[in-house]
Design an enzyme around this catalytic site. Structure first.
Site, PDB file in Angstrom:
ATOM      1  N   LYS A  18      35.486  40.191  42.179  1.00 26.11           N
ATOM      2  CA  LYS A  18      35.255  39.262  43.144  1.00 26.11           C
ATOM      3  C   LYS A  18      35.008  37.769  43.009  1.00 26.11           C
ATOM      4  CE  LYS A  18      34.349  42.113  47.000  1.00 26.11           C
ATOM      5  NZ  LYS A  18      34.221  43.740  46.629  1.00 26.11           N
TER       6      LYS A  18
ATOM      7  N   PHE B  47      31.451  52.057  46.916  1.00 26.25           N
ATOM      8  CA  PHE B  47      32.718  51.566  47.093  1.00 26.25           C
ATOM      9  C   PHE B  47      33.306  51.100  45.786  1.00 26.25           C
ATOM     10  CE2 PHE B  47      35.777  48.367  48.439  1.00 26.25           C
ATOM     11  CZ  PHE B  47      36.715  48.870  49.029  1.00 26.25           C
TER      12      PHE B  47
ATOM     13  N   ASP C 266      30.540  49.515  37.573  1.00 23.50           N
ATOM     14  CA  ASP C 266      31.242  48.565  38.692  1.00 23.50           C
ATOM     15  C   ASP C 266      30.490  47.141  38.907  1.00 23.50           C
ATOM     16  OD1 ASP C 266      32.698  47.349  40.768  1.00 23.50           O
ATOM     17  OD2 ASP C 266      33.340  49.247  41.648  1.00 23.50           O
TER      18      ASP C 266
HETATM   19  C1  LIG Z   1      35.216  44.473  46.557  1.00 25.36           C
HETATM   20  C2  LIG Z   1      34.738  45.798  45.559  1.00 25.36           C
HETATM   21  C3  LIG Z   1      35.802  46.584  44.706  1.00 25.36           C
HETATM   22  C4  LIG Z   1      37.379  46.290  45.319  1.00 25.36           C
HETATM   23  O1  LIG Z   1      37.675  45.164  44.961  1.00 25.36           O
HETATM   24  P1  LIG Z   1      39.168  44.539  45.597  1.00 25.36           P
HETATM   25  O2  LIG Z   1      39.314  43.271  44.750  1.00 25.36           O
HETATM   26  O3  LIG Z   1      38.862  44.478  47.139  1.00 25.36           O
HETATM   27  O4  LIG Z   1      40.172  45.491  45.278  1.00 25.36           O
HETATM   28  C5  LIG Z   1      35.402  47.483  44.077  1.00 25.36           C
HETATM   29  N1  LIG Z   1      34.230  47.613  43.638  1.00 25.36           N
HETATM   30  C6  LIG Z   1      33.247  46.963  44.459  1.00 25.36           C
HETATM   31  C7  LIG Z   1      31.679  47.240  43.775  1.00 25.36           C
HETATM   32  C8  LIG Z   1      33.526  46.187  45.152  1.00 25.36           C
HETATM   33  O5  LIG Z   1      32.540  45.377  45.794  1.00 25.36           O
END
Ligand SMILES: *Cc1c(COP(=O)(O)O)cnc(C)c1O
Length: 395
Positions: A248, A136, A221
């Site tokens: 986050k 994700f 990420d």
């Molecule tokens: C939540 C998340 C995203 C997306 O972040 P948003 O602020 O919701 O756009 C991308 N990568 C990872 C690993 C995430 O947990």
């Protein structure tokens, strides 16, 4: 449930999030209260966001002071908080000389910037980007192309081309695909939305080795795992990638995202005019992130997150009905033996605990980094009863 506000919610907000379970009114520390005055222990922290819990005085003071001094200026101008934060991020990421930071406002935006960085590592042949099954990375079109889940992707195809998803954690699959046609490999060090799935030992180092040999970028990420969540500043610590994305937990609840480009060559891939954002790097968001990092440092939260998290994981694993527990620090996933995780989430909410499910039998816990062991014990004490209640057909 506040029927009146929920009616107005569904009449005014786009229905992409389903029906929220409660209307929340305020928060303090690890607790939030709904509009009817009920109190909840927040073990999700706005999905791994509220690192300092709710209404932390240091965060309030930093944001308030910055807003009173200088709010928004656009990227025609620099501001000191933005510079300080960039320096701080390079420092905590132990980024090599020549590294740089780009500020965005969310995780998906940080990953969009990373996607564009990967495109700039593209020669005529180098047009593939490798991501993992279960990944994700966000919901905007570039990040969505990196995200694996078919139900998120398919309604919006065609997505930017060139992204391939290979089996999660499969070293042979990685070896087989990384060659000089690959622009980048994109990985979460621990898959968050997929249910806190850990990469096998050595996988990240292997990815580093293979991408280095092939001239591909390794993009990590750390949107969910970064900034102390796992008891380290970065879950990928020990491996030097080409780029890191954060969001986050970075602003402690204030929206901010960041792309760190590692080293001079990678940092040179995006030049003047090739990317931008109106709000990115604004002084208030930067001040929020600086305050969040300062509180983590001053209170030695990295060490406490590691210790409190592993104690909590052990406690969870010992509960009857919990099949297995995964994770690191305060990013924890647990598979339930038979109980439905979405039902457990609702039951827990009724009893004053906010948790989350990432699948039919998997719950996710990501409490504020300031959570006290006694607060976690409260949940561990309640959980057997919650699980037991769910077997019982009568409420
Ligand atoms: C939540 C998340 C995203 C997306 O972040 P948003 O602020 O919701 O756009 C991308 N990568 C990872 C690993 C995430 O947990």
């Amino acid at each position: 449930m506040n029927e009146e506000l929920m009616g107005r919610y569904s009449d005014s907000l786009l229905g992409v999030f389903g029906t929220p379970q409660r209307v929340l009114a305020r928060g303090e520390g690890c607790f939030v209260w709904d509009t009817e005055g009920r109190k909840y222990l927040d073990l999700l922290a706005g999905i791994a966001v509220n690192a300092l819990g709710h209404a932390h005085p240091a965060l309030i003071s930093a944001v308030t002071q910055q807003m009173q001094t200088l709010g928004h200026v656009s990227n025609f101008f620099a501001s000191e908080p933005q510079i300080q934060l960039a320096e701080k991020l390079l420092d905590i990421a132990a980024a090599p000389p020549g590294s740089r930071v780009f500020f965005a406002n969310s995780g998906t935006e940080a990953n969009e910037a990373a996607f564009k960085l990967a495109r700039r590592n593209q020669s005529t042949r180098r047009n593939r980007i490798i991501a993992l099954e279960g990944a994700f990375h966000g919901r905007t079109m570039g990040a969505l192309a990196l995200t694996a889940k078919p139900s998120y992707r398919e309604p919006f195809e065609p997505l930017p081309p060139g992204v391939e998803h290979i089996p999660f954690g499969d070293a042979d699959a990685l070896r087989a695909c990384v060659d000089d046609t690959v622009a980048a490999v994109v990985l979460e060090p621990i898959q968050g939305e997929a249910g806190i799935r850990m990469l096998p030992e050595g996988y990240l180092s292997l990815a580093r080795e293979l991408t280095q040999q092939a001239g591909a970028l390794l993009i990590v990420d750390e949107v969910q795992t970064g900034v102390g969540r796992t008891g380290q500043w970065l879950a990928s610590a020990g491996v030097v990638p080409d780029a890191i994305t954060l969001a986050k937990g970075l602003g402690g609840g204030f929206p901010i995202g960041a792309l760190i480009t590692c080293g001079e060559a990678v940092s040179g891939l995006l030049g003047a005019g090739q990317h931008g954002t109106t709000f990115g790097g604004n002084p208030v968001a930067a001040a929020a992130a600086l305050a969040t990092i300062a509180v983590i440092e001053e209170n030695h939260l990295l060490a406490s997150v590691a210790a409190v998290g592993s104690e909590f994981s052990r406690g969870l694993a010992a509960i009857e009905g919990v099949e297995s527990v995964r994770g690191r620090g305060l990013l924890i996933g647990a598979d339930l033996e038979s109980a439905s995780a979405p039902k457990l989430v609702l039951r827990a909410l009724q009893e004053g605990f906010i948790i989350n499910s990432t699948g039919p039998h998997t719950i996710r816990l990501a409490p504020p980094l300031i959570v006290e062991p006694a607060q976690l014990t409260e949940f561990l004490t309640a959980l057997p009863h919650l699980l037991h209640d769910m077997k019982d057909p009568s409420p």
